[in-house]
Write a protein that holds these residues in place. Structure first.
Motif, PDB file in Angstrom:
ATOM      1  N   UNK A 150     -25.173  -5.716 -29.967  1.00 38.63           N
ATOM      2  CA  UNK A 150     -26.299  -4.775 -29.979  1.00 38.63           C
ATOM      3  C   UNK A 150     -27.499  -5.381 -29.267  1.00 38.63           C
ATOM      4  N   UNK A 151     -27.757  -6.649 -29.537  1.00 40.83           N
ATOM      5  CA  UNK A 151     -28.870  -7.337 -28.875  1.00 40.83           C
ATOM      6  C   UNK A 151     -28.613  -7.477 -27.375  1.00 40.83           C
ATOM      7  N   UNK A 152     -27.353  -7.762 -27.021  1.00 37.62           N
ATOM      8  CA  UNK A 152     -27.002  -7.937 -25.608  1.00 37.62           C
ATOM      9  C   UNK A 152     -27.335  -6.686 -24.806  1.00 37.62           C
ATOM     10  N   UNK A 153     -27.055  -5.519 -25.360  1.00 39.21           N
ATOM     11  CA  UNK A 153     -27.314  -4.273 -24.626  1.00 39.21           C
ATOM     12  C   UNK A 153     -28.795  -4.080 -24.335  1.00 39.21           C
ATOM     13  N   UNK A 154     -29.655  -4.698 -25.122  1.00 35.83           N
ATOM     14  CA  UNK A 154     -31.098  -4.507 -24.964  1.00 35.83           C
ATOM     15  C   UNK A 154     -31.754  -5.589 -24.110  1.00 35.83           C
ATOM     16  N   UNK A 155     -30.994  -6.593 -23.735  1.00 34.62           N
ATOM     17  CA  UNK A 155     -31.551  -7.688 -22.941  1.00 34.62           C
ATOM     18  C   UNK A 155     -31.441  -7.378 -21.453  1.00 34.62           C
ATOM     19  N   UNK A 156     -32.073  -8.219 -20.633  1.00 35.89           N
ATOM     20  CA  UNK A 156     -31.979  -8.061 -19.189  1.00 35.89           C
ATOM     21  C   UNK A 156     -30.547  -8.233 -18.712  1.00 35.89           C
ATOM     22  N   UNK A 157     -29.770  -9.086 -19.418  1.00 37.95           N
ATOM     23  CA  UNK A 157     -28.371  -9.278 -19.042  1.00 37.95           C
ATOM     24  C   UNK A 157     -27.573  -7.990 -19.262  1.00 37.95           C
ATOM     25  N   UNK A 158     -27.803  -7.346 -20.415  1.00 41.46           N
ATOM     26  CA  UNK A 158     -27.111  -6.095 -20.683  1.00 41.46           C
ATOM     27  C   UNK A 158     -27.478  -5.012 -19.686  1.00 41.46           C
ATOM     28  N   UNK A 159     -28.760  -4.934 -19.342  1.00 40.71           N
ATOM     29  CA  UNK A 159     -29.199  -3.948 -18.358  1.00 40.71           C
ATOM     30  C   UNK A 159     -28.580  -4.231 -16.991  1.00 40.71           C
ATOM     31  N   UNK A 160     -28.484  -5.523 -16.635  1.00 39.70           N
ATOM     32  CA  UNK A 160     -27.870  -5.883 -15.359  1.00 39.70           C
ATOM     33  C   UNK A 160     -26.392  -5.511 -15.342  1.00 39.70           C
ATOM     34  N   UNK A 161     -25.680  -5.732 -16.453  1.00 39.69           N
ATOM     35  CA  UNK A 161     -24.265  -5.379 -16.530  1.00 39.69           C
ATOM     36  C   UNK A 161     -24.076  -3.870 -16.382  1.00 39.69           C
ATOM     37  N   UNK A 162     -24.944  -3.099 -17.024  1.00 45.74           N
ATOM     38  CA  UNK A 162     -24.839  -1.650 -16.914  1.00 45.74           C
ATOM     39  C   UNK A 162     -25.155  -1.172 -15.503  1.00 45.74           C
ATOM     40  N   UNK A 163     -26.077  -1.831 -14.843  1.00 50.71           N
ATOM     41  CA  UNK A 163     -26.385  -1.452 -13.459  1.00 50.71           C
ATOM     42  C   UNK A 163     -25.218  -1.770 -12.535  1.00 50.71           C
ATOM     43  N   UNK A 164     -24.528  -2.879 -12.789  1.00 51.69           N
ATOM     44  CA  UNK A 164     -23.330  -3.209 -12.014  1.00 51.69           C
ATOM     45  C   UNK A 164     -22.259  -2.146 -12.229  1.00 51.69           C
ATOM     46  N   UNK A 165     -22.130  -1.685 -13.455  1.00 51.98           N
ATOM     47  CA  UNK A 165     -21.145  -0.649 -13.763  1.00 51.98           C
ATOM     48  C   UNK A 165     -21.446   0.648 -13.018  1.00 51.98           C
ATOM     49  N   UNK A 166     -22.719   1.015 -12.956  1.00 52.74           N
ATOM     50  CA  UNK A 166     -23.090   2.295 -12.360  1.00 52.74           C
ATOM     51  C   UNK A 166     -23.019   2.272 -10.834  1.00 52.74           C
TER      52      UNK A 166
END
Length: 314
Positions: A150-166
């Protein structure tokens, strides 16, 4: 008091939930279609089994090295995965599963097709943990993983992973290197799956290569898609429900596989985002119900603390 049957089901639920959360980091957040999650779970499981049966370490001493070994396997398998995408990545990870399973089967050092038995139980204060106590260990590990994801999704790392996915191209334009973050996803997801393998190993106390082959990997992917790809709640819900479902429909034992398959087909036809995925029918209604409950609780609290609005004029 919980009986052993229920304890076993709840512990296995916790194990599959942890492993599914690991796959969610790789596939749900980073968008890497990985069909080889069993490799990472098996690496953690076999490392812990070897360290405790051959190396003489305790469950607690073997846990961290086993998780690190799984994370290292994520790095090793993630490097060739950087060269392929989508369908090709799925085929690559399927191949990795069969290579991993074959190594465990044909190398006698790992017990061969028979596997490893007599794996010691987890101990605390010199005593073996009971099944109930070990259930709390599994639930505690699951709680830690849920908080971390849950914390990972809210960090810059989680945001970067989601941007890579999109959109990888757009991500690289803004200065984020997709390859690096894909590796991060593989390492983190593999480490989490390795933790699930460690807990599974010392609960079952006997493992074989087939416990971590192709079909278990597919089963974990089904759990993730069923619950809601890319969401922590969906990963846990899908893992728990699909672990319990075969037990819940034992009254139609001769048709369990048919009922199980029919449920999955209907879900994918009418709710492809998963039962608790973002924007799904059930999740929208749960959000509305939660909003209504919060509003009513808030009004009740104001009424109890301040009294009726017309009380001051009376």
């Amino acid at each position: 008091m919980l009986d052993n049957y229920l304890i076993t089901i709840l512990t296995i639920m916790a194990v599959w939930s942890i492993v599914t959360l690991g796959l969610n980091v790789i596939t749900g957040l980073a968008g890497q279609f990985n069909l080889g999650i069993g490799v990472y779970m098996g690496t953690g499981a076999y490392t812990s089994a070897m360290l405790t049966t051959v190396g003489g370490l305790t469950f607690w001493e073997a846990a961290v090295p086993s998780i690190l070994a799984a994370a290292l396997m994520g790095l090793i398998t993630g490097l060739p995965a950087l060269r392929v995408r989508e369908d090709s990545l799925a085929v690559l990870t399927i191949g990795l599963v069969f290579v991993f399973e074959s190594l465990l089967v044909y190398l006698p050092y790992f017990g061969g097709p028979v596997g490893i038995s007599r794996i010691p139980s987890a101990r605390f204060a010199g005593e073996n943990l009971s099944n109930v106590q070990y259930l709390f260990v599994a639930l505690g590990a699951l709680g830690v993983v849920i908080v971390a994801c849950t914390y990972l999704k809210r960090t810059w790392l989680g945001l970067a992973l989601e941007s890579v996915r999109e959109d990888e191209h757009a991500t690289s334009v803004i200065g984020i290197f997709p390859a690096r973050f894909k590796l991060y996803a593989f390492i983190i997801g593999a480490g989490i799956a390795g933790l699930g393998g460690v807990i599974y190993t010392h609960f079952m106390r006997y493992i074989t290569p087939y416990d971590f082959g192709f079909m278990p990997s597919i089963f974990v992917l089904v759990m993730l898609v069923f619950g809601g790809l890319g969401t922590v709640r969906g990963a846990v819900f899908g893992a728990c429900l699909l672990t319990a479902l075969p037990e819940l429909i034992r009254f139609v034992q001769d048709y369990r596989s048919m009922v199980y398959g029919a449920v999955l087909v209907l879900l994918m036809l009418y709710e492809p985002r998963g039962l608790l995925g973002d924007g799904s029918f059930l999740w929208r209604h749960l959000q509305r119900a939660g909003t209504t409950v919060r509003q009513r609780v808030s009004k009740t609290f104001l009424f109890l603390t301040k009294g009726r609005p017309y009380a001051k004029n009376s």
